[in-house]
Design a protein around this motif. Structure first.
Motif, PDB file in Angstrom:
ATOM      1  N   GLY A 206       0.846  -1.187   0.000  1.00 34.94           N
ATOM      2  CA  GLY A 206       0.000   0.000   0.000  1.00 34.94           C
ATOM      3  C   GLY A 206       0.880   1.234   0.000  1.00 34.94           C
TER       4      GLY A 206
ATOM      5  N   SER B 241      -4.694   1.260   0.297  1.00 39.57           N
ATOM      6  CA  SER B 241      -4.508  -0.147   0.642  1.00 39.57           C
ATOM      7  C   SER B 241      -3.904  -0.867  -0.558  1.00 39.57           C
ATOM      8  N   LYS B 242      -3.521  -2.112  -0.363  1.00 40.01           N
ATOM      9  CA  LYS B 242      -2.951  -2.864  -1.483  1.00 40.01           C
ATOM     10  C   LYS B 242      -3.971  -3.030  -2.604  1.00 40.01           C
TER      11      LYS B 242
ATOM     12  N   GLU C 176      -6.218  -0.757  -3.468  1.00 43.42           N
ATOM     13  CA  GLU C 176      -6.384   0.543  -4.121  1.00 43.42           C
ATOM     14  C   GLU C 176      -5.156   0.973  -4.922  1.00 43.42           C
ATOM     15  N   LEU C 177      -4.017   0.402  -4.612  1.00 45.55           N
ATOM     16  CA  LEU C 177      -2.757   0.795  -5.242  1.00 45.55           C
ATOM     17  C   LEU C 177      -2.741   0.391  -6.706  1.00 45.55           C
TER      18      LEU C 177
ATOM     19  N   THR D 239       2.875  -2.783  -7.816  1.00 45.13           N
ATOM     20  CA  THR D 239       1.787  -2.757  -6.828  1.00 45.13           C
ATOM     21  C   THR D 239       1.849  -3.915  -5.841  1.00 45.13           C
TER      22      THR D 239
ATOM     23  N   HIS E 270       5.348  -2.398  -0.907  1.00 46.38           N
ATOM     24  CA  HIS E 270       4.890  -1.280  -0.075  1.00 46.38           C
ATOM     25  C   HIS E 270       5.646  -0.003  -0.448  1.00 46.38           C
TER      26      HIS E 270
END
Length: 119
Positions: free
Chosen positions: A3, A54-55, A57-58, A98, A101
């Motif tokens: 994220g 968040s992961k 949304e990335l 993606t 982090h």
């Protein structure tokens, strides 16, 4: 963890910078347009209560964090010019993986700043 996260350290006072507004923008592909994704405010530890993204949304692309630091330092009772030397600090970066982090911390004083890709 994956994220996008950030935090702010006030180098003048040697403490986290709390109550700083940060805005996150995303540049639309093949465009000069930017869209506001989120706005957040740092907590007492100079961090956000949850990741900016968040992961899920990335996504790959160009992002910009805008740290509204001028009002933070004006509330610290420091003798500063009006308008301040640093008011809003834009930090533009690219996300290309993606699955990893991204942490983008800001180290700041009223007269200068540094950012880096943290862990």
């Amino acid at each position: 963890m994956t994220g996008l996260t950030t935090h702010i350290l006030d180098l003048t006072h040697g403490q986290p910078a709390s109550n700083v507004t940060i805005k996150l923008y995303f540049q639309k592909e093949s465009s000069t347009e930017w869209s506001l994704l989120k706005t957040a405010v740092t907590n007492d530890d100079g961090r956000l209560d949850s990741p900016f993204l968040s992961k899920e949304e990335l996504k790959n692309g160009c992002y910009e964090l805008v740290f509204h630091i001028g009002s933070y330092f004006s509330n610290m009772n420091i003798d500063l010019p009006n308008p301040p030397f640093l008011d809003k600090i834009p930090v533009r970066f690219n996300i290309v993986d993606t699955t990893t982090h991204y942490h983008v911390p800001l180290l700041v004083s009223p007269w200068g700043y540094q950012v880096y890709r943290g862990s």
